[in-house]
Design a protein around this motif. Structure first.
Motif, PDB file in Angstrom:
ATOM      1  N   ARG A  39       5.440  10.981  10.735  1.00  0.00           N
ATOM      2  CA  ARG A  39       4.590   9.991  11.415  1.00  0.00           C
ATOM      3  C   ARG A  39       5.373   8.775  11.889  1.00  0.00           C
ATOM      4  NH1 ARG A  39      -0.814  10.919  10.928  1.00  0.00           N
ATOM      5  NH2 ARG A  39      -1.459  12.526   9.462  1.00  0.00           N
ATOM      6  N   ASN A  40       6.628   8.697  11.552  1.00  0.00           N
ATOM      7  CA  ASN A  40       7.463   7.577  11.982  1.00  0.00           C
ATOM      8  C   ASN A  40       8.731   8.127  12.621  1.00  0.00           C
ATOM      9  OD1 ASN A  40       5.718   5.571  10.824  1.00  0.00           O
ATOM     10  ND2 ASN A  40       6.537   6.138   8.836  1.00  0.00           N
ATOM     11  N   GLY A 477       4.981   8.316  18.823  1.00  0.00           N
ATOM     12  CA  GLY A 477       4.600   9.574  18.198  1.00  0.00           C
ATOM     13  C   GLY A 477       5.524  10.682  18.649  1.00  0.00           C
ATOM     14  N   THR A 544      -0.690   4.669  13.877  1.00  0.00           N
ATOM     15  CA  THR A 544       0.547   5.113  13.241  1.00  0.00           C
ATOM     16  C   THR A 544       0.597   4.592  11.814  1.00  0.00           C
ATOM     17  OG1 THR A 544       1.865   3.193  13.936  1.00  0.00           O
ATOM     18  CG2 THR A 544       1.698   5.042  15.481  1.00  0.00           C
ATOM     19  N   GLU A 545       1.648   4.976  11.109  1.00  0.00           N
ATOM     20  CA  GLU A 545       1.862   4.518   9.741  1.00  0.00           C
ATOM     21  C   GLU A 545       3.196   3.794   9.627  1.00  0.00           C
ATOM     22  OE1 GLU A 545       1.456   7.766   7.076  1.00  0.00           O
ATOM     23  OE2 GLU A 545      -0.616   8.211   7.649  1.00  0.00           O
TER      24      GLU A 545
END
Length: 592
Positions: A39-40, A477, A544-545
């Motif tokens: 996710r990053n 992403g 996002t995280e």
């Protein structure tokens, strides 16, 4: 009988050809790249930083500038897979080498290494390989629940990689990875003597490379249809907005342009909507900080050309998954060569304003974007270097970029400035400017700078908000952005919206008898860059995280640089639209 003999003869010749040909058995190029949280995607580390299989001596492959800027760091792997490229009739039997199972290495992990893999699997670490210059990837492992009450879970490491290739007897069209055989990371004892292996499967297809790309990206195509529908709605609203603004301005100016303004200085103009005629002797009074103003407009013009060039190249399908980093590399080269645009526009505008400090103008124009960008990048690169991330730019690439700007970008800026100075004719304003500036009355609410910034910044940003969502999805992403034709349409709509809003705000400023429209035209609509930054922050928080110093540093550096370039580009469009408008209305009336 003759056909059977001919068939076996061809088979015999093919076998002999295969036996004596040194190039018949071709190895598939497989490079390991990077690994990081799924996710990053901007938090990436070297794949060989994992406590898994690695060669005794790690050798890195040379990369382009774009690949390095994208955080890639390709290293040679120990995977040995071969693709047989021989004559057509032998391909039927020996087209490719199916590897059933081959041990890459035997793992003997310590407790510290097992704990490292546990944390990586909990954070959903995703690795990336390059197979024949095509990126493929997979997860390191998976997490499974072992008990519901009390809740416990256990991490498992995938210890077998399955390579699946699709080919058409001439080339590999597509490749993918599948991770199998999970092994528990419950303790270090479980990871003693574990075989880390791989296998390969080959599938023949009659599809062409384009057809295979469509099949592989079928889900992406369905998303593109939704994308098109959203953008069509946005474009329709933007067109209505432009028509609405144009109709209002045409109605308001129609009567005013048909009448003169004799005696306007004495207050004969009673219509409040025609008060802009009273400042005819000051409206072409040049702004303060002329050099910086000319440099801003010149740099903005450069980015307009740069972005247009990249979009056109994207429409020509020069930037795709197989051509990784091409867009970034091309952008760096185009930036250097388009410096002549910045020099020419700033030089021509500076000559119009009767400027005389040309050396200072060239230096300000050349460093206006490069200077702040270098400072922001240096901080971000230091953070990435301290974390050991692949996002840290190698020294060799840095030297190449600095040399590109020093030996191409800066000289072209000088040449462009000289061309703008010598080829531009003298500007003759339609109104004579008085020596003593007119006193500016207190600004009403509709012409105050806070209202201009909110109105001028919000409308252009809202016009492209839908497209920004998909662009941010590709940047922060793992989605691929391919609709460059649609991006060109939205870019044209943004230019029309910017010009319309700029003219409307400049007109309201002139009606308030405020002739300081030069800088206001740049900042009023250029404020949309600030709204875009706010939108980016909200997107990252909600979608996002991203967390931690490394990821926040990456986000701030690239987002601030992008918004700054957007401000320059939109500000230049806004100024040119206002300049044409002001010159038109003051040429169209009879002034004494």
């Amino acid at each position: 009988m003759n056909l059977a003999r001919l068939f076996w003869a061809r088979i015999l010749v093919s076998i002999l050809y295969y036996a004596v040909s040194a190039d018949a058995n071709k190895a598939v190029d497989i490079f390991v790249n990077k690994v990081g949280p799924f996710r990053n995607p901007h938090e990436t580390y070297l794949y060989y930083s994992l406590p898994l299989c690695r060669p005794e001596t790690i050798k890195f492959r040379s990369m382009s500038v774009g690949q390095a800027l994208d955080g890639n760091k390709l290293a040679y792997s120990d995977f040995r897979i071969k693709f047989l490229d021989v004559v057509v009739y032998i391909r039927i039997m020996f087209i490719a080498e199916n590897v059933e199972s081959r041990v890459l290495c035997v793992l003997n992990l310590t407790a510290k290494e097992v704990e490292f893999l546990r944390r990586a699997i909990d954070e959903q670490y995703y690795f990336e390989f390059f197979v024949q210059d095509r990126p493929v990837g997979g997860y390191l492992g998976e997490t499974m629940e072992t008990s519901l009450l009390p809740h416990t879970h256990e991490q498992y490491l995938f210890k077998h990689i399955v390579f699946t290739f699709y080919h058409n007897n001439k080339e590999i069209l597509s490749a993918c990875l599948k991770m199998e055989d999970p092994v528990s990371l419950k303790s270090a004892e479980n990871m003693k003597g574990v075989s880390y292996s791989y296998s390969a499967r080959w599938n023949y297809t009659e599809l062409s490379p384009d057809e295979m790309a469509v099949k592989v990206n079928k889900l992406s195509k369905n998303m593109d249809r939704i994308h098109w529908i959203s953008i069509i709605n946005s474009v329709a609203l933007n067109i209505l907005l432009v028509i609405f603004i144009s109709a209002i301005l045409a109605k308001m100016l129609g009567r005013e342009l048909s009448s003169g303004v004799e005696g306007a200085e004495e207050g004969d103009v009673k219509d409040s909507e025609a008060t802009w005629k009273r400042i005819s002797a000051d409206v072409f009074r040049y702004p303060k900080f002329k050099r910086i103003f000319c440099a801003v407009v010149g740099a903005g013009s450069q980015f307009l050309v740069l972005i247009s060039g990249l979009v056109v190249m994207g429409i020509m399908r020069l930037f795709d998954v197989a051509n990784h980093g091409a867009a970034t590399s091309t952008g760096c080269v185009l930036f250097a060569f388009t410096c002549i645009i910045a020099g020419y526009v700033s030089g021509a505008l500076y000559k119009m304003m009767d400027g005389d400090k040309w050396v200072s103008l060239v230096n300000v124009t050349a460093a206006l974007f490069v200077g702040p960008f270098f400072v922001v990048w240096a901080v971000d690169n230091c953070v990435a270097w301290s974390y050991g991330s692949t996002q840290a730019l190698p020294v060799s690439i840095l030297i190449s970029l600095v040399a590109l700007w020093m030996f191409v970008g800066y000289p072209l800026t000088v040449i462009g400035s000289l061309l703008g100075k010598n080829l531009t004719s003298t500007f003759e304003p339609p109104c004579r400017t008085k020596n003593v500036p007119r006193e500016i009355p207190p600004s009403p609410i509709y012409s105050a700078w806070p209202g201009h910034i909110i109105f001028g910044g919000c409308i252009p940003c809202s016009a492209i908000a839908v497209e920004l969502y998909y662009i941010f999805g590709a940047v922060w992403g793992r989605e691929e952005y391919t609709l460059y034709g649609l991006l060109l349409i939205m870019m044209m709509m943004l230019i029309f919206i910017t010009a319309s809003v700029s003219i409307c705000l400049t007109y309201s400023l002139l009606v308030a008898e405020d002739y300081r429209w030069w800088w206001r035209s740049v900042f009023s609509v250029g404020a949309s860059a600030g709204f875009m930054f706010i939108y980016a922050v909200l997107y990252v928080i909600k979608r996002t995280e991203i967390s931690g110093l490394l990821q926040i540093s990456q986000f701030l550096s690239w987002t601030l640089s992008t918004c700054y370039a957007f401000f320059l580009a939109v500000g230049s469009v806004s100024f040119f639209a206002s300049f044409v408008f002001v010159r038109f209305i003051y040429r169209s009336v009879k002034l004494d």
